[in-house]
Design a protein around this motif. Structure first.
Motif, mmCIF file in Angstrom:
data_model
loop_
_atom_site.group_PDB
_atom_site.id
_atom_site.type_symbol
_atom_site.label_atom_id
_atom_site.label_comp_id
_atom_site.label_asym_id
_atom_site.label_seq_id
_atom_site.Cartn_x
_atom_site.Cartn_y
_atom_site.Cartn_z
ATOM 1 N N UNK A 170 54.005 43.162 47.717
ATOM 2 C CA UNK A 170 53.122 44.053 48.480
ATOM 3 C C UNK A 170 51.685 43.915 48.029
ATOM 4 N N UNK A 171 50.760 44.559 48.758
ATOM 5 C CA UNK A 171 49.337 44.478 48.403
ATOM 6 C C UNK A 171 49.077 45.007 46.993
ATOM 7 N N UNK A 172 48.092 44.431 46.329
ATOM 8 C CA UNK A 172 47.754 44.826 44.963
ATOM 9 C C UNK A 172 46.779 45.990 44.922
ATOM 10 N N UNK A 173 46.318 46.354 43.717
ATOM 11 C CA UNK A 173 45.419 47.504 43.549
ATOM 12 C C UNK A 173 44.112 47.407 44.326
ATOM 13 N N UNK A 174 43.582 46.185 44.494
ATOM 14 C CA UNK A 174 42.301 46.058 45.210
ATOM 15 C C UNK A 174 42.398 46.571 46.637
ATOM 16 N N UNK A 175 43.603 46.483 47.208
ATOM 17 C CA UNK A 175 43.785 46.918 48.600
ATOM 18 C C UNK A 175 43.979 48.432 48.728
ATOM 19 N N UNK A 176 44.205 49.123 47.616
ATOM 20 C CA UNK A 176 44.390 50.579 47.673
ATOM 21 C C UNK A 176 43.061 51.260 47.927
#
Length: 201
Positions: free
Chosen positions: A189-195
């Motif tokens: 899934x998407x990583x922290x940068x995408x949050x």
């Protein structure tokens, strides 16, 4: 002289019951207060130990097993991080807040939400996102328990790493935006940068 003073104090207290009661209450209050503080401090310290964190099989067999052998577990300098170094802030109030928050997380373990490898993997991304979001909100406070940006040496880093760190500062990024999946398996899934969570500095 000391005995005379004690005799006088006893005589005075004998004549003044309210004063006697106040003194006893004060002494009892001090004993209970000091005992309570000592107990709370000991409890906080105990819940920060590696033994406590790996006491349940969910942590011991999953994330702790992945942590073994990573740079935070064993390295050339012999400086080793334990679970609480990365997951619990050192500052008092953030630490208390995190401990209260973590108490709520025990519910999942008690009802068997993650009690098998398959269930753990099914919830891994959801759990990782919660940790990443918290670290983004706190500007990776737990990372800064050990790592200080001001103490980073440009000479000890590759030019590429130094440039990335400088760019991260300019772009308002925090440690967890780039440094994730270094002690535990990176979830799908998407990583922290995408949050869409912003650090509070």
């Amino acid at each position: 002289m000391g005995f005379k003073l004690l005799d006088r104090l006893r005589a005075r207290l004998g004549r003044h019951a309210p004063l006697k009661l106040a003194l006893v209450a004060t002494v009892l209050g001090l004993v209970v207060g000091i005992g309570g503080m000592a107990g709370a401090t000991a409890g906080l310290s105990w819940t920060n130990t590696e033994k406590f964190c790996t006491g349940c099989h969910e942590m011991r067999d999953n994330v702790y097993a992945e942590f073994k052998g990573t740079i935070h577990d064993t390295n050339r300098s012999g400086v080793r991080a334990v679970c609480s170094d990365c997951h619990v802030p050192k500052e008092f109030w953030p630490k208390i807040y995190r401990k209260i928050e973590a108490t709520g997380e025990l519910y999942g373990a008690m009802v068997g939400k993650i009690d098998t490898k398959e269930k753990f993997e099914a919830h891994r991304y959801e759990m990782a996102k919660r940790v990443w979001a918290r670290m983004k909100r706190t500007d990776s406070l737990e990372c800064r328990n050990c790592h200080t940006a001001a103490a980073m040496s440009q000479d000890a880093q590759s030019p590429k790493a130094w440039a990335r760190h400088e760019k991260a500062k300019t772009d308002g990024k925090t440690c967890i935006d780039c440094h994730f999946g270094i002690a535990h398996k990176e979830p799908e899934g998407p990583g922290p940068q995408e949050l869409s969570v912003h650090a509070t500095k």
